[in-house]
Write a protein that holds these residues in place. Sequence first.
Motif, short mmCIF file in Angstrom:
data_model
loop_
_atom_site.label_atom_id
_atom_site.label_comp_id
_atom_site.label_asym_id
_atom_site.label_seq_id
_atom_site.Cartn_x
_atom_site.Cartn_y
_atom_site.Cartn_z
N ILE A 51 -11.57 -0.74 -11.47
CA ILE A 51 -11.49 0.27 -10.40
C ILE A 51 -10.08 0.29 -9.82
O ILE A 51 -9.59 1.34 -9.43
N LEU A 52 -9.45 -0.88 -9.75
CA LEU A 52 -8.09 -0.95 -9.22
C LEU A 52 -7.13 -0.12 -10.07
O LEU A 52 -6.27 0.59 -9.55
N SER A 55 -7.50 3.50 -9.26
CA SER A 55 -6.99 3.88 -7.94
C SER A 55 -5.47 3.94 -7.88
O SER A 55 -4.92 4.40 -6.88
N GLU A 56 -4.77 3.51 -8.91
CA GLU A 56 -3.31 3.48 -8.89
C GLU A 56 -2.69 4.87 -8.91
O GLU A 56 -1.52 5.02 -8.60
N PHE A 58 -3.32 7.14 -6.82
CA PHE A 58 -3.25 7.60 -5.44
C PHE A 58 -2.18 6.81 -4.69
O PHE A 58 -2.01 5.62 -4.92
N LEU A 63 -5.03 6.79 0.22
CA LEU A 63 -6.12 5.85 -0.02
C LEU A 63 -6.68 5.32 1.30
O LEU A 63 -5.95 4.84 2.15
N SER A 65 -9.76 3.23 1.28
CA SER A 65 -10.15 1.88 0.87
C SER A 65 -10.59 1.92 -0.58
O SER A 65 -10.98 2.97 -1.10
N VAL A 66 -10.53 0.77 -1.21
CA VAL A 66 -11.02 0.59 -2.58
C VAL A 66 -11.72 -0.75 -2.61
O VAL A 66 -11.15 -1.75 -2.21
#
Length: 180
Positions: A51-52, A55-56, A58, A63, A65-66
């Motif tokens: 998931i990390l 999310s990169e 954004f 962002l 939260s993740v």
Amino acid sequence: MKRLSDERAKILFEKLNKYIGTNVTQLIDRPDGTYCFRELRDRVYYVSERILKLSECFSGKQLVSVGTCFGKFSKTNKLKFHITALYYLAPYAQHKVWVKPSFEQQYLYGNNVPKSGLARITENAAQYQGVVVYSMSDLPLGFGVLARSTTDCKTADPLTAVCYHQSDLGEYIRAEDTLF
């Protein structure tokens, strides 16, 4: 999201070690993938590496939260666990405290656990040891720190605090007005 600095990573792992001991490795290397800790606006997040990577794309401003928020660093660089970390830490807790059914509501209102509210406690727990507080039906209620060791609890006065309150499930209701 950025990596934790060496100083903050040390603080996080010392705090995790206080509650779950050597089981920290089981939090990171899980059967469903590898997880890591990241920081965003002084909050520590527990997120899978898969998931990390997604999310990169954004920026930090876009962002919110993740992953799961494990806690927040204060201005004095102390880490306070949020209640959202409870279900990740409870299965690995080395020391546990069970409260009597008559005292569950008092604990969920943010009160410390006196000896009269204590139902059971794990053996060989030292003073100031981090514990997970459970109901008698094995439902995790929150985090605490032992005010007395297990041996001192046996001889303590019934009104003496045995476990200091850190955070509990009742925070959702108490902070309802400030969250939204």
